[in-house]
Design a protein around this motif. Sequence first.
Motif, PDB file in Angstrom:
ATOM      1  N   VAL A   1       8.034  -1.052   5.464  1.00 26.30           N
ATOM      2  CA  VAL A   1       7.531  -1.107   6.839  1.00 26.30           C
ATOM      3  C   VAL A   1       8.487  -1.981   7.648  1.00 26.30           C
ATOM      4  O   VAL A   1       9.299  -2.718   7.087  1.00 26.30           O
ATOM      5  CB  VAL A   1       6.103  -1.717   6.942  1.00 26.30           C
TER       6      VAL A   1
ATOM      7  N   TYR B   1       5.695   1.708  11.166  1.00 26.93           N
ATOM      8  CA  TYR B   1       4.950   2.034   9.950  1.00 26.93           C
ATOM      9  C   TYR B   1       5.694   2.960   8.997  1.00 26.93           C
ATOM     10  O   TYR B   1       5.573   2.834   7.790  1.00 26.93           O
ATOM     11  CB  TYR B   1       3.596   2.653  10.331  1.00 26.93           C
ATOM     12  N   GLU B   2       6.451   3.896   9.517  1.00 25.65           N
ATOM     13  CA  GLU B   2       7.066   4.890   8.618  1.00 25.65           C
ATOM     14  C   GLU B   2       8.319   5.497   9.237  1.00 25.65           C
ATOM     15  O   GLU B   2       8.574   5.330  10.423  1.00 25.65           O
ATOM     16  CB  GLU B   2       6.077   6.005   8.291  1.00 25.65           C
TER      17      GLU B   2
ATOM     18  N   GLY C   1       7.875   1.040  -1.015  1.00 29.84           N
ATOM     19  CA  GLY C   1       7.229   1.122   0.301  1.00 29.84           C
ATOM     20  C   GLY C   1       7.979   0.260   1.291  1.00 29.84           C
ATOM     21  O   GLY C   1       8.373  -0.864   0.967  1.00 29.84           O
TER      22      GLY C   1
ATOM     23  N   LYS D   1      -3.756   7.767   7.442  1.00 30.26           N
ATOM     24  CA  LYS D   1      -2.470   7.297   7.959  1.00 30.26           C
ATOM     25  C   LYS D   1      -2.613   6.777   9.382  1.00 30.26           C
ATOM     26  O   LYS D   1      -2.044   5.749   9.751  1.00 30.26           O
ATOM     27  CB  LYS D   1      -1.463   8.453   7.919  1.00 30.26           C
TER      28      LYS D   1
ATOM     29  N   ASP E   1       1.258   4.374  -2.765  1.00 30.67           N
ATOM     30  CA  ASP E   1       1.255   5.841  -2.518  1.00 30.67           C
ATOM     31  C   ASP E   1       2.388   6.480  -3.308  1.00 30.67           C
ATOM     32  O   ASP E   1       2.211   7.500  -3.969  1.00 30.67           O
ATOM     33  CB  ASP E   1       1.501   6.150  -1.029  1.00 30.67           C
ATOM     34  N   SER E   2       3.560   5.835  -3.188  1.00 28.56           N
ATOM     35  CA  SER E   2       4.746   6.384  -3.833  1.00 28.56           C
ATOM     36  C   SER E   2       4.642   6.262  -5.362  1.00 28.56           C
ATOM     37  O   SER E   2       4.944   7.200  -6.098  1.00 28.56           O
ATOM     38  CB  SER E   2       5.950   5.631  -3.253  1.00 28.56           C
TER      39      SER E   2
ATOM     40  N   ARG F   1      -4.217   3.314   9.250  1.00 27.69           N
ATOM     41  CA  ARG F   1      -3.218   2.318   8.822  1.00 27.69           C
ATOM     42  C   ARG F   1      -2.281   1.967   9.977  1.00 27.69           C
ATOM     43  O   ARG F   1      -1.969   0.807  10.220  1.00 27.69           O
ATOM     44  CB  ARG F   1      -2.372   2.860   7.667  1.00 27.69           C
ATOM     45  N   GLU F   2      -1.843   3.016  10.654  1.00 22.15           N
ATOM     46  CA  GLU F   2      -0.876   2.794  11.725  1.00 22.15           C
ATOM     47  C   GLU F   2      -1.508   2.015  12.878  1.00 22.15           C
ATOM     48  O   GLU F   2      -0.849   1.180  13.516  1.00 22.15           O
ATOM     49  CB  GLU F   2      -0.336   4.154  12.207  1.00 22.15           C
TER      50      GLU F   2
ATOM     51  N   THR G   1       0.843  -1.202   0.000  1.00 19.72           N
ATOM     52  CA  THR G   1       0.000   0.000   0.000  1.00 19.72           C
ATOM     53  C   THR G   1       0.875   1.248   0.000  1.00 19.72           C
ATOM     54  O   THR G   1       0.629   2.205  -0.751  1.00 19.72           O
ATOM     55  CB  THR G   1      -0.918  -0.009   1.241  1.00 19.72           C
ATOM     56  N   LYS G   2       1.922   1.248   0.820  1.00 14.16           N
ATOM     57  CA  LYS G   2       2.821   2.409   0.858  1.00 14.16           C
ATOM     58  C   LYS G   2       3.585   2.562  -0.463  1.00 14.16           C
ATOM     59  O   LYS G   2       3.833   3.673  -0.921  1.00 14.16           O
ATOM     60  CB  LYS G   2       3.795   2.282   2.029  1.00 14.16           C
TER      61      LYS G   2
END
Lengths: 150, 490
Positions: free
Chosen positions: B389, B246-247, B387, B94, B82-83, B97-98, B78-79
Motif C-alpha cells: 500500500v 490502496y492498490e 502486499g 475492496k 489475499d496473495s 477497505r479502500e 491484509t493484502k
Amino acid sequence: MVLALGNDLLCDDGVGFAVVRRLRPSFSEAEVEFVESGESGLALLELIVGYEAVVIVDALVSGVRPAGSVIVMDSSEFCRVIAPSAHYAGLAEVMDLGHRLGLPMPSRITVVGIEVEDPYSFSPSLTPAVAAAVESAAQVVVSLLPLEPR
Amino acid sequence: METTNRKHVTIDPITRLEGHGKIDIFLDDQGEVERAYFQIPELRGFEIFSLGRPAEDMPQITSRICGVCPTAHHMASTKALDSLFHVVPPRPAKLIRELVYNTFMLEDHALHVYVLGGPDFIVGPDAPADQRNIFGVIGKVGVEVGLKVISTRRRLRGLISHLGGKVIHPVLGLPGGVSKRLMPEELPEFRQIAKDAVEFAQFTLQVFKDIVLANPEYVDMIRSDAYTHKTYYMGLVDEKNRPNFYEGKLRVVDPTGKEFAKFVEGDYLDHIAERVEPWSYVKFCYLKKVGWKGFKGGIDDGIYSVAPLARLNVAEGMSTPLAQAAYEEYIATLGPKPIHHTLANHWARVVEMLNAAERMVELLDDPDIVSDDIRLIPTATPDKGVGVVEAPRGTLIHHFETDEKGLCTKVNLIVATQNNAARMAMSVESAAKSLIHGGVVNDGLLNKIEMAFRAYDPCNACATHSLPGQMPLIVRVMDRKGEVVRELRR
C-alpha cells in the motif's frame, strides 16, 4: 476512564494493558471505561476529551527504581517531572492544548506508573518482576476510582 | 560549541517526530560537515518475532509495530494475506477497505500538516523552537482552526473505528475480504463526513496557499539547493498512472521523469535491493537495476524516494477533479516534473488530502459499498504473499511466506522510511553542509537540518514512546575517539 498506554508486543511496555485487562471484568462498562492505546500526542487529546476523570496506567523508565515499583502522580506534577516516559511530556502539552481550545478536559488526571525492566524487545510477555507488580498496580488503580469493584 | 578537532554532533531525538529519531553529524578538523546520517529503527526483531506465528494474525500483529500508522500496516498485511491464500476479495469488500484506507490517509496527513511538519512553515522556520509546535500554529491561524482540525480528525477516526474496530488495533481485514459490512442506513452520516472532509481539505489547501505560498521566502526555501536532490521516484499508480493509495502497480520514474519500471507488487525483489553501510545499521534501499553509487544521486545512482513528492512525480495526473486542479497548480509553480525539492512534500501532501477526501465521496456513492458480499473464504494452500500500500509516508511492502499450515517461515517488511532512507541521508547531509560552517551549530541551523528530515514525515515509531511533543533535544559533540566533548540540551 482508565487508559492504558503502551504496546503489548514490546515486553514490559504492555504492563498497562495487563493491568486494565485484570480490572475490566470487575466493573460495569457504564461506570468505568477501560481503554488500551499505543497512541500519544494529539490522539491522546482525542481520547481523553469529554471524560470527567482519567487514570492513566503506563510503563515507567526512570532507571532509579527497582522494576515493579508502582508510583502515582497527579497531573499537576507533569511539568515538574522530566519525562520519565515520553507519554507524560506529551500529556502536559495535551492538557494545555485542550484548555486553550476550550475543550471539555478531565478535571483530574492521575498516572499510575509501573517501573519496567525491558520495554524494547519484541515479546508478548512481561518480565517476572513486572508481571508480579500487575496485581498491586491494579489495586492502586482501584483505590483511585470512586467505585468498588463488583 | 568547540571549533577545533573532528566532532560528532548528535541530534536525538528529532523533536515533533513520532517516535525515536537520531541524526549524527561528523565534523572535520575545520568544523565543516564531513558526513551526516540518521538512524531509523530496526525491524529485524519484529520479523523474527513473527516467525512460526499464524499468518492470519499478521494484520493484528503488524498494526502494533507503530502507534502512528497502524491502518497502513494492517492493510498491507491484509493484502499480503489475499496473495498468500490466493484469494481475490469481492468488490464490496475492496471498496470498504479502500474507504477506510483513504479516511486514514486523510486524518494522518492532517496531523502532519498541522502538527508535525506544518509548524516549520506555518509558524516559520526561523521562529524559536518553543513556538514551532501546535501552539504556535494555533497562535497563527486561530483557535477555531485548531478546533476544526481536532473535530475533523475525530470524525474521520470515528469512521475508521466504526468499520475497523479501534484505530490503533484494527480488525477489519481478513484474507479474502473484511469482517464488517457497511449498512445502508449508515450511509447518510458517512457521506456527510466525506463531504465535510472535502471542504476541510480545500480549507487546508487555502491555509497552505495563504501562509506558505504567499511568502516568497518560503517558496525560495522550497526551491533552494540545500533541499533539492535529483533521484528516482516510486509509487503505486492505477491503470492511468494516477496515484492510488490502496492498490495498483509500482511505477518508477528516473530523475528526468521518464518511466523506468512498472511492476506488480510480487516482483518487488527484482527491483529493490537493500544495502547496509558500515557506519550505520540502517538498511538503505536502492534500485537493483541501476545499482548503488553511494549517495551521489542522479540517473546513475539507484537511490529513489517515496511519499507524497514521489507519488506526484510518478503520476500523470490525479484521479479526482479538485486534486487534479491542485496538482496542476503545484506543477505550474514548482515544475516542470519531476519536482526534486524535498520540502515540496508538504504541498504534495495537501494535494493528496484532497484526493483522499474526494475518493471517500466516490466510494460512498458506489452502490456496491453497502452490499453484504464482503468475504470470499480462502480454500487454496498458502505459500507466499506480498502486499503493498501507499502509507502516508510512502510505499509499504509486506512479504510473508508460510508452510502449508499457514505458519510464517519468512517475514520481510520494507517500510516507507526505509525506502526513503538513502535520500533522507542525502537531504540531511546537504542541509548540514550548507548550514554548518566552522563548527558553529546553533538552534536555528539544527532545526533547518531537521526540516529536511521532517518533510519526509519519517515514521520512526514503534508504538512505545511515540511522542509528537517536546522530548528534549540532545546534541552531543564527540571527538575522534568518540568521547563526548560537549552535550547540549534544548
